[in-house]
Write a protein that holds these residues in place. Structure first.
Motif, PDB file in Angstrom:
ATOM      1  N   GLY A 197       0.814  -1.216   0.000  1.00 52.33           N
ATOM      2  CA  GLY A 197       0.000   0.000   0.000  1.00 52.33           C
ATOM      3  C   GLY A 197       0.844   1.260   0.000  1.00 52.33           C
ATOM      4  O   GLY A 197       0.559   2.213  -0.738  1.00 52.33           O
ATOM      5  N   GLY A 198       1.884   1.281   0.805  1.00 52.55           N
ATOM      6  CA  GLY A 198       2.787   2.431   0.829  1.00 52.55           C
ATOM      7  C   GLY A 198       3.486   2.625  -0.499  1.00 52.55           C
ATOM      8  O   GLY A 198       3.691   3.769  -0.941  1.00 52.55           O
ATOM      9  N   LEU A 213       1.276   4.383  -2.900  1.00 53.99           N
ATOM     10  CA  LEU A 213       1.271   5.820  -2.616  1.00 53.99           C
ATOM     11  C   LEU A 213       2.523   6.489  -3.177  1.00 53.99           C
ATOM     12  O   LEU A 213       2.443   7.550  -3.806  1.00 53.99           O
ATOM     13  CB  LEU A 213       1.199   6.066  -1.104  1.00 53.99           C
ATOM     14  CG  LEU A 213      -0.088   5.663  -0.397  1.00 53.99           C
ATOM     15  CD1 LEU A 213       0.046   5.833   1.115  1.00 53.99           C
ATOM     16  CD2 LEU A 213      -1.261   6.466  -0.926  1.00 53.99           C
ATOM     17  N   GLY A 214       3.679   5.883  -2.958  1.00 55.59           N
ATOM     18  CA  GLY A 214       4.934   6.445  -3.452  1.00 55.59           C
ATOM     19  C   GLY A 214       4.987   6.495  -4.965  1.00 55.59           C
ATOM     20  O   GLY A 214       5.434   7.486  -5.553  1.00 55.59           O
ATOM     21  N   SER A 251       2.502   6.699  -6.911  1.00 59.39           N
ATOM     22  CA  SER A 251       1.479   7.647  -7.373  1.00 59.39           C
ATOM     23  C   SER A 251       1.862   9.094  -7.125  1.00 59.39           C
ATOM     24  O   SER A 251       1.121  10.005  -7.504  1.00 59.39           O
ATOM     25  CB  SER A 251       0.144   7.356  -6.671  1.00 59.39           C
ATOM     26  OG  SER A 251      -0.269   6.043  -6.926  1.00 59.39           O
ATOM     27  N   VAL A 266       2.085  10.509  -4.167  1.00 68.57           N
ATOM     28  CA  VAL A 266       1.487  11.026  -2.935  1.00 68.57           C
ATOM     29  C   VAL A 266       2.614  11.284  -1.933  1.00 68.57           C
ATOM     30  O   VAL A 266       3.445  10.419  -1.692  1.00 68.57           O
ATOM     31  CB  VAL A 266       0.471  10.019  -2.345  1.00 68.57           C
ATOM     32  CG1 VAL A 266      -0.040  10.490  -0.993  1.00 68.57           C
ATOM     33  CG2 VAL A 266      -0.670   9.788  -3.320  1.00 68.57           C
ATOM     34  N   GLU A 267       2.653  12.479  -1.394  1.00 76.50           N
ATOM     35  CA  GLU A 267       3.682  12.849  -0.422  1.00 76.50           C
ATOM     36  C   GLU A 267       3.238  12.459   0.979  1.00 76.50           C
ATOM     37  O   GLU A 267       2.091  12.692   1.357  1.00 76.50           O
ATOM     38  CB  GLU A 267       3.943  14.356  -0.476  1.00 76.50           C
ATOM     39  CG  GLU A 267       4.548  14.825  -1.787  1.00 76.50           C
ATOM     40  CD  GLU A 267       5.971  14.335  -1.992  1.00 76.50           C
ATOM     41  OE1 GLU A 267       6.723  14.228  -0.991  1.00 76.50           O
ATOM     42  OE2 GLU A 267       6.330  14.050  -3.145  1.00 76.50           O
ATOM     43  N   LEU A 268       4.139  11.876   1.731  1.00 72.79           N
ATOM     44  CA  LEU A 268       3.908  11.598   3.139  1.00 72.79           C
ATOM     45  C   LEU A 268       4.939  12.380   3.939  1.00 72.79           C
ATOM     46  O   LEU A 268       6.095  12.454   3.536  1.00 72.79           O
ATOM     47  CB  LEU A 268       4.056  10.102   3.438  1.00 72.79           C
ATOM     48  CG  LEU A 268       3.035   9.161   2.821  1.00 72.79           C
ATOM     49  CD1 LEU A 268       3.350   7.715   3.212  1.00 72.79           C
ATOM     50  CD2 LEU A 268       1.624   9.518   3.274  1.00 72.79           C
ATOM     51  N   VAL A 298       4.198   1.168   5.767  1.00 71.57           N
ATOM     52  CA  VAL A 298       3.722   2.186   4.813  1.00 71.57           C
ATOM     53  C   VAL A 298       4.871   3.128   4.453  1.00 71.57           C
ATOM     54  O   VAL A 298       5.064   3.478   3.285  1.00 71.57           O
ATOM     55  CB  VAL A 298       2.523   2.975   5.391  1.00 71.57           C
ATOM     56  CG1 VAL A 298       2.207   4.198   4.539  1.00 71.57           C
ATOM     57  CG2 VAL A 298       1.304   2.071   5.487  1.00 71.57           C
ATOM     58  N   HIS A 317       6.484   3.405   0.866  1.00 71.33           N
ATOM     59  CA  HIS A 317       6.488   4.696   0.169  1.00 71.33           C
ATOM     60  C   HIS A 317       7.865   4.974  -0.408  1.00 71.33           C
ATOM     61  O   HIS A 317       7.999   5.414  -1.545  1.00 71.33           O
ATOM     62  CB  HIS A 317       6.056   5.809   1.121  1.00 71.33           C
ATOM     63  CG  HIS A 317       5.887   7.125   0.444  1.00 71.33           C
ATOM     64  ND1 HIS A 317       6.947   7.972   0.186  1.00 71.33           N
ATOM     65  CD2 HIS A 317       4.779   7.725  -0.054  1.00 71.33           C
ATOM     66  CE1 HIS A 317       6.503   9.049  -0.430  1.00 71.33           C
ATOM     67  NE2 HIS A 317       5.183   8.925  -0.586  1.00 71.33           N
TER      68      HIS A 317
END
Length: 181
Positions: free
Chosen positions: A78-79, A82-83, A85, A87-89, A127, A131
């Motif tokens: 899942g992480g 996000l990475g 895509s 998406v910034e965390l 996650v 990411h």
């Protein structure tokens, strides 16, 4: 027993790290898979955290032996999504460093927690690791092959941690068996 285990782990890592000769065309998929496979092995932070999950899972015992690594791998995927895509965390690198420290302390202190709490903790750390894997994926890489590579590598590192955790318990198990006779 320890020598046999060490030799087996060394053999697994050698096979995982062996790079085939790509003299013919059509091997791009293998290269993408290998890049993913090698990614967790390229950083001491990833190595330590993923092996620690396996050791800590054994220390917690019971269902935790498979639920903690399984949670880590699921949340790692899942992480990574996000990475990949974009998406910034916040504080990913600090969180990865914290995962090494926290998991290391949990192993060192042999701290057991309820299975769900352990799953949530390793999942949160996963996650962040995922990411980083996803965000650092080479642009030309196939996301599926790259992901399969780092997921397999992660599972192998968890397996190494489980093996280490089990070997640490062998002397105690043997002595308990002798005392029961």
């Amino acid at each position: 027993m320890n020598r046999l285990l060490s030799a087996g782990l060394a053999g697994l890592l050698t096979m995982a790290l062996a790079l085939p000769a790509l003299a013919h065309t059509g091997h791009a998929g293998h290269a993408m898979f290998q890049q993913g496979l090698l990614h967790p092995l390229n950083g001491i932070d990833h190595l330590l955290a993923m092996v620690a999950v396996g050791i800590w899972a054994v220390q917690n015992g019971g269902r935790a032996v498979w639920l903690l690594p399984a949670s880590f791998i699921a949340m790692l995927a899942g992480g990574a999504i996000l990475g990949m895509s974009g998406v910034e965390l916040p504080a990913v690198e600090a969180g990865i460093a914290a995962s090494v420290a926290v998991l290391g302390l949990l192993v060192l202190l042999n701290r057991r927690v309820p299975v769900v709490a352990g799953m949530l903790l390793v999942g949160a750390f996963a996650v962040l690791h995922g990411h980083a894997h996803g965000a650092e994926m080479p642009q030309a890489a196939d996301p599926v092959l790259y992901s399969l590579g780092f997921l397999l590598s992660t599972a192998m590192l968890h397996g190494a941690g489980i093996a280490i955790g089990l070997t640490r318990h062998i002397p105690r198990l043997l002595s308990a068996g002798r005392a029961a006779r």
